[in-house]
Design an enzyme around this catalytic site. Structure first.
Site, PDB file in Angstrom:
ATOM      1  N   GLN A 137      83.900  16.155 -18.538  1.00  0.00           N
ATOM      2  CA  GLN A 137      82.547  15.807 -18.127  1.00  0.00           C
ATOM      3  C   GLN A 137      81.665  15.423 -19.311  1.00  0.00           C
ATOM      4  OE1 GLN A 137      81.150  19.154 -15.808  1.00  0.00           O
ATOM      5  NE2 GLN A 137      82.764  18.915 -14.282  1.00  0.00           N
TER       6      GLN A 137
ATOM      7  N   HIS B 246      80.337  21.033 -17.652  1.00  0.00           N
ATOM      8  CA  HIS B 246      78.987  21.617 -17.526  1.00  0.00           C
ATOM      9  C   HIS B 246      78.138  21.436 -18.789  1.00  0.00           C
ATOM     10  CE1 HIS B 246      80.332  24.523 -14.060  1.00  0.00           C
ATOM     11  NE2 HIS B 246      80.674  23.252 -13.854  1.00  0.00           N
TER      12      HIS B 246
ATOM     13  N   GLU C  10      70.932  23.724  -6.073  1.00  0.00           N
ATOM     14  CA  GLU C  10      69.562  24.215  -6.025  1.00  0.00           C
ATOM     15  C   GLU C  10      68.567  23.185  -6.541  1.00  0.00           C
ATOM     16  OE1 GLU C  10      70.744  28.850  -7.197  1.00  0.00           O
ATOM     17  OE2 GLU C  10      69.267  27.734  -8.365  1.00  0.00           O
TER      18      GLU C  10
ATOM     19  N   TYR D  73      66.461  31.881 -13.591  1.00  0.00           N
ATOM     20  CA  TYR D  73      66.840  31.238 -12.334  1.00  0.00           C
ATOM     21  C   TYR D  73      68.185  31.722 -11.794  1.00  0.00           C
ATOM     22  CZ  TYR D  73      62.579  28.698 -12.706  1.00  0.00           C
ATOM     23  OH  TYR D  73      61.229  28.403 -12.770  1.00  0.00           O
TER      24      TYR D  73
ATOM     25  N   TYR E 295      85.487  29.123  -5.815  1.00  0.00           N
ATOM     26  CA  TYR E 295      86.371  28.007  -5.486  1.00  0.00           C
ATOM     27  C   TYR E 295      87.719  28.487  -4.962  1.00  0.00           C
ATOM     28  CZ  TYR E 295      83.135  24.779  -7.769  1.00  0.00           C
ATOM     29  OH  TYR E 295      82.037  24.032  -8.093  1.00  0.00           O
TER      30      TYR E 295
END
Length: 376
Positions: free
Chosen positions: A93, A155, A248, A258, A269
């Site tokens: 990613q 991520h 979210e 958060y 998963y």
């Protein structure tokens, strides 16, 4: 001679009209909030256009995750490769991520980037800035090479937003390591706030704490891939990937937690088990909106244009897994009161968004397409 010149001019004008017509290929039409719109394909061949920003009325600077950038002229379709980029860790990613042109006069002309910077055998999310001269980036400056190294290539975050008051925000994901969510000693799983030159603002919430990273504005974020500041309401909005379910939308407040991975609306998963201790918990901010199942958000934009007046103040996010453009209507207090899923029939993973001077929306997709939405 006069007739020849008139003929030449008419021919050139005809060519320009034909070129513009060929460039914008109508794909589909629709209606939203009583407004008719059409979707046009304006370009193709951009491998994962991760970020887009207008540098003038007609030119989009587009970052490609593979580590390249392209200038695209929305008027005539011309593409120009941009040089001057640093080495990018383009695996998993990771890659060249977001780009935004500074709206602040004190940083006029500066382009801000996030990318995964190689560090040893791994990489870290990095905020940088540079100036564009022709097709070349000059004066490249890494403003914050974050402490977010991990043994994964996932991520990274990462989106950029400005408050128009001398600050830049950018997001970093948890780097695939859940404990980072509640660890203030590094930069992972957090949203950072810096001055435009990369220095730390004196009023950042953790500036006086020796056990925390002073750049952090908020924390407990899994993988925030959408960030937008509404200058009309002075609100910072964020959208992030949850695990299996539980994406979210959050209204970001300084110093707030958060929740990830202590609270989550998603499941593991590998099985039908909840992630974390609870969906909500005292002392942890509750999301403004949760998506179950996940839409997999790829971006976030606050619409403030004139082309679609009924959309002003709405949030737009590209959806990767559920393949649509997600629109969220807000009330005066910032509470989501409406959701609409647009362009579902196109079956495109929408990765990046930009708004033009006219108020048209430009969309970049993982299939390499650039589309725009304009009034019909």
């Amino acid at each position: 001679m006069i007739q020849t010149r008139l003929f030449t001019f008419s021919a050139l004008l005809f060519c320009a009209v034909v070129t513009a017509s060929a460039l914008a290929q109508p794909i589909t039409t629709g209606r939203s909030e009583g407004m008719a719109f059409q979707v046009e394909k304006v370009a193709e061949g951009f491998p994962v256009p991760w970020g887009m920003t207008f540098i003038d009325d007609d030119k989009l600077l587009i970052t490609l995750r593979q580590g390249e950038a392209v200038l695209f002229n929305t008027r005539n379709g011309q593409k120009q490769n941009v040089s001057g980029l640093p080495e990018v860790y383009a695996r998993g990613q990771g890659g060249l991520l977001d780009v935004q042109l500074s709206p602040d006069p004190q940083a006029a002309g500066w382009l801000y980037f996030t990318y995964s910077k190689p560090v040893g055998d791994s990489s870290v999310t990095t905020l940088a800035r540079a100036q564009l001269s022709g097709q070349t980036l000059q004066n490249w400056q890494d403003l914050l090479v974050t402490r977010s190294q991990s043994d994964t290539s996932r991520h990274y975050g990462s989106r950029i937003a400005f408050d128009g008051r001398g600050h830049v925000f950018f997001s970093v994901g948890d780097r695939g390591h859940r404990p980072n969510g509640q660890d203030l000693s590094n930069h992972a799983a957090a949203i950072m706030r810096l001055n435009l030159d990369g220095s730390i603002p004196k009023d950042n919430p953790f500036r006086e704490r020796s056990d925390a990273s002073h750049e952090i504005w908020s924390y407990g974020h899994r993988n925030p891939q959408g960030l937008a500041f509404d200058r009309t309401t002075n609100r910072l909005w964020e959208i992030e990937h949850g695990p299996r379910g539980g994406d979210e939308i959050n209204l970001i407040q300084p110093g707030k937690n958060y929740g990830w991975p202590v609270t989550s609306h998603g499941k593991e998963y590998w099985g039908p088990l909840d992630v974390g201790e609870a969906k909500e918990k005292t002392g942890i901010e509750t999301p403004k909106k949760v998506y179950v199942p996940s839409i997999a958000p790829g971006s976030l934009l606050i619409y403030n244009g004139d082309a679609f007046p009924a959309w002003r103040g709405n949030l737009f996010s590209g959806a990767l897994v559920l393949q649509h453009l997600n629109r969220i209507g807000l009330d005066a207090q910032g509470n989501p009161v409406q959701e609409e899923r647009l362009l579902e029939s196109m079956n495109e993973r929408i990765r990046s968004l930009a708004q033009s001077r006219e108020g048209w929306l430009y969309l970049g997709t993982d299939s390499g397409m650039i589309y725009r939405i304009r009034p019909q």
